[in-house]
Design an enzyme around this catalytic site. Structure first.
Site, PDB file in Angstrom:
ATOM      1  N   ARG A 115       0.919  -4.810  -5.244  1.00 28.66           N
ATOM      2  CA  ARG A 115       0.909  -5.976  -4.130  1.00 28.66           C
ATOM      3  C   ARG A 115       1.610  -7.301  -4.847  1.00 28.66           C
ATOM      4  O   ARG A 115       1.174  -8.558  -4.718  1.00 28.66           O
ATOM      5  CB  ARG A 115      -0.345  -6.377  -3.481  1.00 28.66           C
ATOM      6  N   GLY A 155       0.865  -1.247  -0.138  1.00 30.04           N
ATOM      7  CA  GLY A 155      -0.055  -0.039  -0.037  1.00 30.04           C
ATOM      8  C   GLY A 155       0.888   1.280  -0.111  1.00 30.04           C
ATOM      9  O   GLY A 155       2.024   1.240   0.599  1.00 30.04           O
ATOM     10  N   THR A 201       4.560   1.176   6.066  1.00 32.27           N
ATOM     11  CA  THR A 201       3.179   0.887   6.466  1.00 32.27           C
ATOM     12  C   THR A 201       2.375   1.912   7.371  1.00 32.27           C
ATOM     13  O   THR A 201       2.904   2.108   8.339  1.00 32.27           O
ATOM     14  CB  THR A 201       2.961  -0.524   6.847  1.00 32.27           C
ATOM     15  N   ASP A 218       5.531  -5.510   5.641  1.00 32.59           N
ATOM     16  CA  ASP A 218       6.148  -6.897   5.989  1.00 32.59           C
ATOM     17  C   ASP A 218       6.178  -7.754   4.715  1.00 32.59           C
ATOM     18  O   ASP A 218       7.041  -8.661   4.489  1.00 32.59           O
ATOM     19  CB  ASP A 218       5.188  -7.636   6.992  1.00 32.59           C
ATOM     20  N   ARG A 248      -5.094  -3.908   9.521  1.00 30.09           N
ATOM     21  CA  ARG A 248      -5.617  -5.099   8.989  1.00 30.09           C
ATOM     22  C   ARG A 248      -5.075  -6.009  10.521  1.00 30.09           C
ATOM     23  O   ARG A 248      -6.297  -6.861  10.936  1.00 30.09           O
ATOM     24  CB  ARG A 248      -4.643  -5.438   8.083  1.00 30.09           C
ATOM     25  N   ASP A 281       0.095   1.080   8.786  1.00 27.46           N
ATOM     26  CA  ASP A 281      -0.355   0.119   9.737  1.00 27.46           C
ATOM     27  C   ASP A 281       0.497   0.028  11.072  1.00 27.46           C
ATOM     28  O   ASP A 281       0.284  -0.494  12.032  1.00 27.46           O
ATOM     29  CB  ASP A 281      -0.679  -1.383   9.219  1.00 27.46           C
ATOM     30  N   ASP A 336       2.836  -1.986  11.596  1.00 27.87           N
ATOM     31  CA  ASP A 336       3.035  -3.227  12.219  1.00 27.87           C
ATOM     32  C   ASP A 336       4.245  -4.022  12.027  1.00 27.87           C
ATOM     33  O   ASP A 336       4.511  -5.304  12.154  1.00 27.87           O
ATOM     34  CB  ASP A 336       1.871  -4.279  11.949  1.00 27.87           C
TER      35      ASP A 336
HETATM   36  O1  F6P Z   1      -1.328  -0.557   3.522  1.00 27.42           O
HETATM   37  C1  F6P Z   1      -1.897  -1.092   4.677  1.00 27.42           C
HETATM   38  C2  F6P Z   1      -3.449  -0.781   4.475  1.00 27.42           C
HETATM   39  O2  F6P Z   1      -3.708   0.370   4.388  1.00 27.42           O
HETATM   40  C3  F6P Z   1      -4.350  -1.677   5.487  1.00 27.42           C
HETATM   41  O3  F6P Z   1      -4.434  -0.916   6.564  1.00 27.42           O
HETATM   42  C4  F6P Z   1      -5.602  -1.919   4.827  1.00 27.42           C
HETATM   43  O4  F6P Z   1      -6.076  -3.126   5.070  1.00 27.42           O
HETATM   44  C5  F6P Z   1      -4.921  -2.323   3.328  1.00 27.42           C
HETATM   45  O5  F6P Z   1      -3.812  -1.747   3.198  1.00 27.42           O
HETATM   46  C6  F6P Z   1      -5.785  -1.788   2.219  1.00 27.42           C
HETATM   47  O6  F6P Z   1      -5.328  -2.147   1.087  1.00 27.42           O
HETATM   48  P1  F6P Z   1      -5.727  -1.862  -0.657  1.00 27.42           P
HETATM   49  O7  F6P Z   1      -5.428  -0.423  -0.649  1.00 27.42           O
HETATM   50  O8  F6P Z   1      -4.564  -2.944  -1.402  1.00 27.42           O
HETATM   51  O9  F6P Z   1      -7.081  -2.165  -0.618  1.00 27.42           O
END
Ligand code: F6P
Length: 343
Positions: free
Chosen positions: A71, A10, A124, A102, A170, A126, A128
Site C-alpha cells: 500500500r 490489497g 478490488t 482506487d 470499507r 470491494d 467500489d
Molecule cells: O482490498 C480491499 C480490502 O480487502 C478491504 O475490504 C479491507 O478493508 C482492506 O482491504 C484490508 O486491508 P489490509 O489487508 O491491508 O488490512
C-alpha cells in the site's frame, strides 16, 4: 517496446490471470515485460523481475499476486512522483500497466498527468471502482463469503443461535450485500445505510418471536456505520499511506448488543482475509484475462491515461481522470430491493 506491470493495494484472486494475459499478449506483439514487485514500492526501489510467458503460464488458477503488493503511495513519499518518473526511464519502460483499486489508480492518474504512459486495470474485492461493472477479485470474494454464510446458517439453525458475520467492505457494502442475498441472510448492514442498534435488536426480537426459534443470520460490512456514532468501528487509529484506518470489530460489537438486548445466544464470526485468497472463480479468471489483453492493445495503439473497464459485456477504455477520487457505492434503490427479505 518494454512494458512494466505492477499490482497495488490489497491482493485479489484474478490478479495472476491478468498478469498472465498481459505477458501473453505482449509477447504476441514482440514486447518485453518487466514485473515491478510490491506495487508502487517496486517502482521507487527498482525492484523488478523479467516476466516470460513460458515461466508464468500456469498461474491462472492461483490467488494472490506473483508480483506481490503493497500500500505504498508515492504521493506520500518525499519526491515520490519524481522518483517514479525517473525510475520509469531508468528501467527503459515505454509503458506501465498498473493493476489496482482506487488508491493504485489514483497514483496511475498522477503519473499519467506527469507525462508517463500509464494504463490502469481495475482490481478490488470491494467492487467500489467507478466506471466499470467488474473489478478483479469481487466475484471470488462474493462466492467465498456466500459459502461461509451458508455454513454459519446451518450451525445457527441447529443451535438456535444468532450469528453476526462481519464481511470486508470499507466504504461500500457490495460483498456483504451480494453474498448475504445469495446465501439468504436475514439482515444485511452496509456502510451506505447507517443503522441504529435499536433497529437491529428490535429486528432480532421480532424475528425470534415470529419464528419461535432463535436462529437469525446478520451480515454486516466491516465499514458499516451506526447512527450517532462517529465513523466506523476500528481496530486501531493508525492510518496507511492512503489514509485508511484498520477496520474491524463491528461484528463483535453488534453481537454483544444483540445478546444484551434480546437474551439470545449470539456469536460473531469474522472471515476477514479468508475471502480474499484462494483460486479465482471462472468469471474472475476470464474477465481479468480480457482486461489484461485489452490493456496491451491500448499500449499498442499508444492510447495512454486510460483504465480498461467492463461495460455491458465489452471491454472499453475510460479516462483515468474519470475514475479517481470517486467510490462506486450501493445505490438506495438496490438496497431497497434487497430489503424485501429483511422482515
Ligand atoms: O482490498 C480491499 C480490502 O480487502 C478491504 O475490504 C479491507 O478493508 C482492506 O482491504 C484490508 O486491508 P489490509 O489487508 O491491508 O488490512
Amino acid at each position: 517496446m518494454k512494458i512494466g506491470v505492477l499490482t497495488g493495494g490489497g491482493d485479489a484472486p484474478g490478479l495472476n490471470s491478468a498478469i498472465r494475459a498481459v505477458v501473453k499478449k505482449s509477447e504476441k506483439y514482440g514486447y518485453e515485460v518487466i514485473g515491478i514487485r510490491h506495487g508502487w514500492a517496486g517502482l521507487l526501489n527498482l525492484d523488478t523481475v523479467k516476466l516470460e510467458y513460458e515461466n508464468i503460464k500456469d498461474i491462472i488458477h492461483r490467488g494472490g499476486t506473483i508480483l506481490k503488493t503493497s500500500r505504498t503511495n508515492p504521493k506520500k513519499v518525499p519526491n515520490g512522483i519524481n522518483i517514479a518518473c525517473q525510475n520509469f526511464k531508468k528501467l527503459g519502460l515505454d509503458a506501465l500497466i498498473a493493476i489496482g483499486g482506487d488508491d493504485t489508480l489514483s497514483v496511475a492518474a498522477a503519473l499519467s498527468e506527469a507525462g508517463l504512459n500509464v494504463i490502469g486495470i481495475p482490481k478490488t474485492i470491494d467492487h467500489d471502482v467507478p466506471e466499470t461493472e467488474f473489478t478483479i477479485g469481487f466475484d471470488t470474494a462474493v462466492n467465498m463469503a456466500m459459502r461461509l454464510i451458508e455454513n454459519l446458517k446451518d450451525t445457527a439453525e441447529s443451535h438456535d443461535r444468532v450469528f453476526v458475520v462481519e464481511i470486508m467492505g470499507r466504504h461500500a457494502g457490495w460483498i456483504a450485500l451480494y453474498s448475504g442475498l445469495a446465501a439468504g441472510a436475514d439482515l444485511i448492514l452496509i456502510p451506505e445505510e447507517p443503522f441504529s442498534i435499536k433497529e437491529v435488536t428490535e429486528f432480532v426480537k421480532k424475528k425470534i418471536s415470529k419464528e419461535g426459534g432463535q436462529s437469525v443470520l446478520i451480515v454486516v460490512a466491516e465499514g458499516a456505520l451506526i447512527k450517532d456514532y462517529e465513523g466506523p468501528i476500528t481496530k486501531s487509529t493508525k492510518v496507511d499511506q492512503f489514509g485508511h484506518v484498520y477496520l474491524g470489530g463491528i461484528g463483535e460489537f453488534l453481537a454483544k448488543e444483540i445478546s444484551k438486548a434480546t437474551g439470545a445466544e449470539t456469536r460473531a464470526c469474522v472471515p476477514a482475509h479468508t475471502i480474499r485468497g484462494g483460486p479465482p472463480t471462472a468469471l474472475d479468471r476470464l474477465i481479468s484475462t480480457r482486461l489484461g489483453l485489452a490493456a496491451v492493445d491500448l499500449v499498442k495503439e499508444g492510447k495512454f491515461g486510460y483504465m480498461v473497464a467492463l461495460k455491458a459485456g465489452e471491454i472499453v477504455p475510460v479516462p483515468l481522470s474519470k475514475v479517481t477520487g470517486k467510490t462506486k457505492t450501493v445505490s438506495k434503490e438496490l438496497y431497497e430491493e434487497a430489503k424485501v427479505f429483511f422482515d
